[in-house]
Design a protein around this motif. Structure first.
Motif, short mmCIF file in Angstrom:
data_model
loop_
_atom_site.label_atom_id
_atom_site.label_comp_id
_atom_site.label_asym_id
_atom_site.label_seq_id
_atom_site.Cartn_x
_atom_site.Cartn_y
_atom_site.Cartn_z
N GLU A 9 0.80 -1.02 0.18
CA GLU A 9 0.00 -0.10 -0.47
C GLU A 9 1.05 1.34 -0.10
OE1 GLU A 9 -3.52 2.23 2.81
OE2 GLU A 9 -3.30 -0.18 2.43
N GLY A 10 2.02 1.40 0.85
CA GLY A 10 2.71 2.21 1.05
C GLY A 10 3.25 2.49 -0.42
N LEU A 11 3.73 1.40 -1.45
CA LEU A 11 4.66 1.68 -2.05
C LEU A 11 3.16 2.07 -3.29
CD1 LEU A 11 6.48 1.05 -3.93
CD2 LEU A 11 5.53 -1.47 -4.82
N GLY A 12 2.39 1.38 -3.94
CA GLY A 12 1.55 2.11 -4.06
C GLY A 12 1.11 3.72 -4.02
N THR A 13 1.46 4.09 -3.11
CA THR A 13 1.11 5.55 -3.26
C THR A 13 2.27 6.25 -3.15
OG1 THR A 13 -0.11 5.17 -0.42
CG2 THR A 13 0.92 7.72 -0.91
N MET A 14 3.44 5.59 -2.45
CA MET A 14 4.54 6.67 -3.27
C MET A 14 4.81 6.90 -4.11
SD MET A 14 6.65 7.83 -0.78
CE MET A 14 7.82 8.29 -2.31
N SER A 15 4.61 5.07 -5.73
CA SER A 15 4.40 5.10 -6.92
C SER A 15 3.96 6.19 -7.53
CB SER A 15 4.18 3.88 -7.02
OG SER A 15 5.56 3.60 -7.53
N LEU A 16 2.18 6.86 -6.68
CA LEU A 16 1.77 7.71 -7.57
C LEU A 16 1.63 8.82 -6.73
CD1 LEU A 16 -1.73 8.11 -8.64
CD2 LEU A 16 -2.11 8.12 -6.51
N CYS A 17 2.13 9.20 -5.93
CA CYS A 17 2.82 10.45 -5.61
C CYS A 17 4.46 10.79 -6.44
CB CYS A 17 3.30 10.41 -4.30
SG CYS A 17 1.60 11.31 -3.31
N LEU A 18 5.09 9.99 -6.94
CA LEU A 18 6.33 10.24 -7.85
C LEU A 18 6.03 10.33 -8.92
CD1 LEU A 18 9.46 7.79 -6.23
CD2 LEU A 18 9.31 10.96 -6.15
N GLY A 19 4.80 9.52 -9.69
CA GLY A 19 4.39 9.67 -10.77
C GLY A 19 3.51 11.38 -11.48
N ILE A 20 3.45 11.66 -10.24
CA ILE A 20 2.42 12.80 -10.66
C ILE A 20 3.93 14.05 -10.14
CG2 ILE A 20 1.15 14.34 -9.39
CD1 ILE A 20 -0.74 11.96 -8.23
N ILE A 21 4.54 13.93 -9.32
CA ILE A 21 5.48 14.54 -9.09
C ILE A 21 6.31 14.75 -10.26
CG2 ILE A 21 8.16 15.51 -8.66
CD1 ILE A 21 6.64 13.69 -5.55
N PHE A 22 6.37 13.55 -11.56
CA PHE A 22 6.83 13.54 -12.69
C PHE A 22 6.38 14.52 -13.68
CE2 PHE A 22 9.41 9.34 -11.25
CZ PHE A 22 10.30 10.25 -9.88
N LEU A 23 5.27 14.13 -13.46
CA LEU A 23 4.22 15.21 -14.93
C LEU A 23 4.33 15.74 -14.33
CD1 LEU A 23 2.58 14.66 -16.87
CD2 LEU A 23 0.70 13.99 -15.39
N THR A 24 4.35 16.31 -13.47
CA THR A 24 4.04 18.11 -12.60
C THR A 24 5.53 18.46 -13.75
OG1 THR A 24 5.17 18.09 -10.94
CG2 THR A 24 2.55 17.91 -11.10
N ALA A 25 6.77 17.74 -13.49
CA ALA A 25 7.80 18.18 -13.66
C ALA A 25 7.85 17.89 -15.40
CB ALA A 25 8.94 17.68 -13.35
N ALA A 26 7.48 17.24 -15.73
CA ALA A 26 7.80 16.75 -17.34
C ALA A 26 7.03 18.08 -17.86
CB ALA A 26 7.02 15.73 -17.46
N VAL A 27 5.87 18.68 -17.29
CA VAL A 27 5.36 19.55 -18.17
C VAL A 27 5.76 21.20 -17.97
CG1 VAL A 27 2.66 21.14 -18.07
CG2 VAL A 27 2.47 18.77 -17.33
N ALA A 28 6.38 21.42 -16.90
CA ALA A 28 7.19 22.70 -17.30
C ALA A 28 8.54 22.11 -17.73
CB ALA A 28 8.09 22.58 -15.21
N SER A 29 8.99 21.36 -17.92
CA SER A 29 10.46 21.11 -18.87
C SER A 29 9.99 21.11 -19.77
CB SER A 29 10.77 19.68 -17.88
OG SER A 29 12.01 19.50 -18.98
N GLY A 30 8.62 20.68 -20.28
CA GLY A 30 8.51 21.20 -22.39
C GLY A 30 8.25 22.14 -22.28
N LEU A 31 7.30 23.31 -21.48
CA LEU A 31 7.10 24.62 -21.55
C LEU A 31 8.15 25.26 -21.31
CD1 LEU A 31 3.67 24.52 -19.75
CD2 LEU A 31 3.86 24.79 -22.78
N VAL A 32 9.19 25.65 -20.39
CA VAL A 32 10.10 26.21 -19.40
C VAL A 32 11.33 25.76 -20.59
CG1 VAL A 32 11.29 27.68 -17.14
CG2 VAL A 32 8.70 27.27 -18.26
N GLY A 33 11.52 24.15 -19.82
CA GLY A 33 13.42 23.69 -20.34
C GLY A 33 13.39 23.27 -21.79
N ASP A 34 12.62 22.63 -22.25
CA ASP A 34 12.43 23.46 -24.11
C ASP A 34 12.39 24.50 -24.92
OD1 ASP A 34 12.45 20.49 -23.63
OD2 ASP A 34 10.33 19.96 -24.90
#
Length: 185
Positions: free
Chosen positions: A31-56
Motif C-alpha cells: 500500500e505504501g509503495l502504491g501511494t509513493m509510486s502515485l506521488c512520484l508519478g505525479i511529481i514527474f508529470l508536473t516536472a515534465a509539463v514545466a520542463s516541456g514548456l520552460v525547459g525546452d
C-alpha cells in the motif's frame, strides 16, 4: 565523453528513483509503495509539463535576451507553484494521501520541478557529468534523511516525501553551484 555523460546522467536519475521505490516497497509494504509510486508519478508529470514548456524553451531560445529570460523565469515560477499546488489539492480532495503527506508532496513536487529546470540548464550548457553529481547529491541526502527519520520513528509515506523534499533541495542547490556562472541568473 559528453555523450557518455548524457547517457549516464539519465540512467543514474532513473536508477535512483528505482532504488527509492524498492526501498519504499520493502519498508512501507504494497500500500505504501502504491501511494509513493502515485506521488512520484505525479511529481514527474508536473516536472515534465514545466520542463516541456520552460525547459525546452530555454534550450532553444536565446535566454541571454532579458525579455526571454524574464518570460522563462515568470513561467517557471507560475508553473512551480500552480502545478504542485493543484496536484496536492487533488490528492487531498480525492483522499489518496493523508494531510501531512500532502504538504510534503507539494514541497517535494515544487523542489523537483525547479531542480529539473536547473538540470535542463546544465544540459543546455553541455554539462552532463555535473548532472550525475546533482542527482547523486539528491539521492544521498534523500537516503540519509530516511535513515535519520527511521532512527526516531517508523517510516511513513510522509517521511519518504519529506526525504524526497530534502534531497531535491540539496540537488537544487548543487545544480546552482555547478551551473556555469553565466547561467546562474
Amino acid at each position: 565523453s559528453a555523450a557518455l555523460g548524457a547517457v549516464v546522467a539519465q540512467v543514474w536519475q532513473a536508477a535512483g528513483t528505482f532504488a527509492l521505490q524498492i526501498l519504499a516497497a520493502h519498508l512501507l509494504g504494497a500500500e505504501g509503495l502504491g501511494t509513493m509510486s502515485l506521488c512520484l508519478g505525479i511529481i514527474f508529470l508536473t516536472a515534465a509539463v514545466a520542463s516541456g514548456l520552460v525547459g525546452d524553451s530555454l534550450t532553444v531560445l536565446n535566454r541571454s535576451v532579458p525579455s526571454v529570460r524574464a518570460g522563462l523565469q515568470g513561467w517557471a515560477l507560475v508553473l512551480g507553484l500552480v502545478l504542485p499546488g493543484s496536484a496536492a489539492l487533488a490528492l487531498l480532495g480525492l483522499g489518496l494521501v493523508e494531510e501531512a503527506a500532502v504538504v510534503w508532496f507539494g514541497v517535494a513536487a515544487a523542489l523537483f520541478l525547479f531542480e529539473e529546470l536547473l538540470r535542463r540548464l546544465l544540459m543546455a550548457s553541455m554539462q552532463f557529468w555535473r548532472l550525475v553529481a546533482v542527482d547523486t547529491a539528491a539521492l544521498v541526502l534523500t537516503l540519509a534523511t530516511l535513515f535519520f527519520i527511521a532512527q526516531a520513528q517508523p517510516l511513513t509515506v510522509s517521511a519518504f516525501l519529506a526525504a524526497v523534499a530534502v534531497g531535491q533541495m540539496v540537488g537544487l542547490l548543487a545544480a546552482v553551484v555547478l551551473l556555469p556562472g553565466s547561467e546562474r541568473w
